[in-house]
Design a protein around this motif. Sequence first.
Motif: not given
Length: 290
Positions: A142, A145-146, A149, A160-161, A164
Amino acid sequence: MAKLAFLGLGVMGYPMAGHLQAAGHDVTVYNRTAAKAEDWVKAHGGSSAATPREAAKGADFVMSCVGNDDDLREICLGKDGAFKGMKTGAIFVDHTTVSAAVTRDLAEEAGGHGVAFVDAPISGGQAGAENGQLSVMCGGAQADYDKAEPVIAAYAKICRRIGETGAGQVTKMCNQIAIAGIVQGLSESLNFAEKAGLDIASVVEVISQGAAGSWQMANRSKTMAEGEFEHGFAVDWMRKDLAICLQTGDEIGASLPVTALVDQFYKDVQSMGGNRWDTSALIARLRRFD
């Protein structure tokens, strides 16, 4: 704004890298055919590098969009692979459609180099890449990804994530499975209308407003009717993707009978010389074999 590398300037990667440069990032590109990278720099600014390793040096994010598992392994782990040039804490974002297995292997390798890895396959075709309207489905931690993005947002309509590492690739398989059935169904519908002597445009106008409506119908029915199949995503690449879907289906015990059948229909299209036609060319097969 970030320092970025973009590896792979095909029909998708070329405009995607352009959106990143236009967003104000400092982009260095690499392409196996160096002339294409030079053309990109002339069109967009930024810079080019002779190897993935050189492109990745000092980058905060390294994005890739290449052909298949072997291509991805080579640009990551080859003699001059990107992982050797990436700084600790950088994030590798892969937009290639590949197997979840190679994604997980490379994510582990990346970790050994102190690098994070986000699998982020894309959907939306050449037009989506050019217009910055891609759907991006991601797998990875996460926190990684953050960070990635806001960069991906330069060419995404939605990002969108899903879960995993590998979840993005499995979601892309779901996407390709759905497309295969939809394009075959649309091909049969349009071919049926032709055989019945109906005006295709009128038929599509009516049925597209009901339950039969789809992106494929809205964007490809006219060109399918006219026999135009030059819209970017080639049959060869679709068969590569469907092979991944079918192999994964066997591994997880998911039945994919329609996908397997449509894959063979695409094989027929290849035998017609349609390797580089786009996926809507399934209707050409019907016209030939009817």
